[in-house]
Each structure stands twice: as C-alpha cells, then as structure tokens.
Write an enzyme that holds these catalytic residues in place. Structure first.
Site, mmCIF file in Angstrom:
data_model
loop_
_atom_site.group_PDB
_atom_site.id
_atom_site.type_symbol
_atom_site.label_atom_id
_atom_site.label_comp_id
_atom_site.label_asym_id
_atom_site.label_seq_id
_atom_site.Cartn_x
_atom_site.Cartn_y
_atom_site.Cartn_z
ATOM 1 N N GLY A 45 0.433 -2.767 -9.202
ATOM 2 C CA GLY A 45 1.182 -3.736 -8.367
ATOM 3 C C GLY A 45 0.807 -3.906 -6.958
ATOM 4 N N HIS B 116 -7.640 -6.163 -5.384
ATOM 5 C CA HIS B 116 -7.092 -6.351 -6.489
ATOM 6 C C HIS B 116 -7.800 -7.657 -7.109
ATOM 7 C CE1 HIS B 116 -3.790 -3.744 -5.493
ATOM 8 N NE2 HIS B 116 -4.246 -2.719 -6.548
ATOM 9 N N LYS C 68 -13.991 0.966 -6.458
ATOM 10 C CA LYS C 68 -14.867 1.903 -6.013
ATOM 11 C C LYS C 68 -14.082 2.641 -5.080
ATOM 12 C CE LYS C 68 -19.437 0.209 -6.983
ATOM 13 N NZ LYS C 68 -20.817 -0.079 -6.430
ATOM 14 N N LYS C 69 -12.954 2.182 -4.488
ATOM 15 C CA LYS C 69 -12.261 2.664 -3.451
ATOM 16 C C LYS C 69 -11.916 4.133 -3.948
ATOM 17 C CE LYS C 69 -8.123 1.945 -1.724
ATOM 18 N NZ LYS C 69 -7.286 3.139 -1.611
#
Ligand code: PAF
Length: 278
Positions: A27, A33, A144-145
């Site tokens: 969240g 996101h 990918k972070k």
C-alpha cells in the site's frame, strides 16, 4: 473495481478468469506501483493488486507500526488505473494461526539488505508464496528498485516450480532522480533535498567501473566514505553480478551497483544495472 478481503471471496471471483496478473504491494501507493499495474495490464486480463503490510518481514526495531496505511487513497488510485480487484486481507486472513512454517532462502538473502535486516527476505518470500497461493496468478509483477527481493522471488519461483511468470518493472524516479518509495514520505525537507545524492553516488560508481577501474572494493569504500561525510549512515554500497548477486568479479559483464543508506531514521535503497559491453 472490487475490494475483497477474504480468500474465499477472492477465489470465487477469480474462478472464471482466463488470465490473472498480480501486483503484490504493502500500500501507500505511488507512481512506481502504478507503473507495475500498467505492466500487469499488458500481461493479464484480470489485474489483482494486494495491499497487505506483512508483519513477518519487519524486524523488531523497524517501522511496522508506523508504516503508512492509506487504503482509501490507494483504492482511488487503483480504480483510476483500471485495476479489477484489490485484495486487502486482514492479518488474521493471511496468518490465521502463528506462521511456524517459513521459507528458507539461499545464503545471498543474508547479504546486502539481509545483513542488516535478518529474516526480512524469509518473511517476504513466505508472504509472497502465500499470496501466490491465494491469488493463483499467471503473471506477477515486481519492481526493480527492490533488486535483491526480485532476485530472490525469481529463485523462489524457479526452485519451487511455481507456474508463474515474473515480470520486472523499472524503477520510477522523482524529477531529481530519487527512486520512488513509500518511505520517502518519512524524510524531512532537508533530508528530501539530500536524498537524490544516493542515486548520484551510484552513478559515479557505475562511471568508475565503466572507465575500467577494477578495484571494486576501493570504489565501494570511497563512496561509503563520501556519503558518510555528508551525514548518511551507509548500510552498504556494493558492486555485484546482476545475474547471481555475488560480488562482481572480472569476467562478469552484467553488473548492478546497489546501495542502502539511512538519512536520519529513513532507510533508502537504490540500484543501477549496467553492462561492461559498450
Ligand atoms: O515489495 C513489497 O512491497 C513487499 O515486500 C511485498 C512484495 C508486497 C511483500 O510484502
């Protein structure tokens, strides 16, 4: 868009779906996101986003209690993004009994972020496997972070023969280069101004390696010292093989420079993938 909180209802709703693409989240959603949601839409007819702050992946002194919980605002963003189902279970739905079975991961899970967050990735892998079993997706999308998380989830899927395709989404950044993260909201104004330096430091690491400097340990140490002098508490700066996540060695051509460091109480992570073939 439907917001569902029980596994029974979720299963019933997903029963007839031809293909399901899944984005697991905790969240407090941002554009990073929503980029993963866009990728999910390209990979499945029905897009499910889970919102669950997973206690199993937080250490005793971490920010579980204060982790931002913004369900209503998240649902508004997801509805606008064209998501079909939000799965937002209560803790009892995910962990109806104490979770005494957990996933044991390869030793690489104890390095990098795992070194200062013992058990973190086991908690991640355990909840991801449970969510996979609840949602039963064809495709799951991760950012990918969280490079080490993505690597370990790919291993989980491969080694446990899960019939799920893992799709990776590029890191989304603010205009000044700071990687988007739910934890950026913890930063004070002054820390927020300083925060993009982490990416800039990684860019210098990449530049040094690409220019032919092969003393990776020295580059890591110099970068750590540079950031420390500017008030960062550096967890690690590390040059690794992007394929195995092991410390980079001469023959490795696909590399990743990874960093984790704190500004005050806020821990930021970032990474840059790069290649030695120009
Ligand atoms: O990356 C995250 O937000 C979490 O680690 C995940 C994958 C949703 C598991 O709780």
């Amino acid at each position: 868009m439907q917001v569902i909180s029980t596994v029974a209802e979720l299963r019933q709703r997903l029963d007839q779906q031809a293909s399901v693409a899944f984005v697991p989240t905790m969240g407090n959603l941002h554009a990073g996101h929503l980029h993963l949601v866009e990728l999910a839409k390209q990979h499945g007819q029905c897009v499910v986003v889970s919102i669950f702050v997973n206690p199993l992946q937080f250490g005793a002194n971490e920010d579980l209690a204060s982790y931002p919980r913004t369900l209503q605002a998240d649902c508004e963003k997801l509805e606008a993004a064209g998501v079909d189902i939000v799965f937002a279970p209560a803790e009892k739905e995910v962990y109806p009994a104490p979770q005494t079975i957990s996933i044991t991961l390869p030793p690489i899970a104890d390095e990098l972020c795992g070194a200062s967050r013992p058990g973190h990735f086991s908690g991640v892998a355990t909840v991801v496997l449970k969510l996979f079993n609840m949602v039963r997706p064809d495709v799951a999308v991760f950012g990918k972070k969280d490079f080490q998380q993505l690597f370990l989830i790919r291993e989980l899927v491969k080694q446990l023969n899960l019939p799920i395709e893992i799709v990776a989404g590029d890191t989304r950044r603010e205009e000044d280069g700071l990687a988007m993260s739910s934890r950026n909201g913890y930063l004070s104004d002054a820390q927020r101004l300083e925060a993009p330096r982490l990416q800039r430091a990684l860019k210098l690491v990449v530049e040094a390696v690409q220019k032919g400097n092969q003393d990776y340990t020295a580059i890591e140490a110099q970068t750590t010292q540079f950031l420390t002098q500017l008030g960062w508490i550096v967890d690690y700066i590390s040059i690794r093989s992007a394929e195995t996540l092991h410390p980079a060695e001469k023959p490795d051509r696909k590399l990743v420079a990874l960093a984790a460091a704190r500004l005050g109480k806020t821990r930021l992570i970032d990474n840059i993938e790069f290649s030695l073939d120009s």
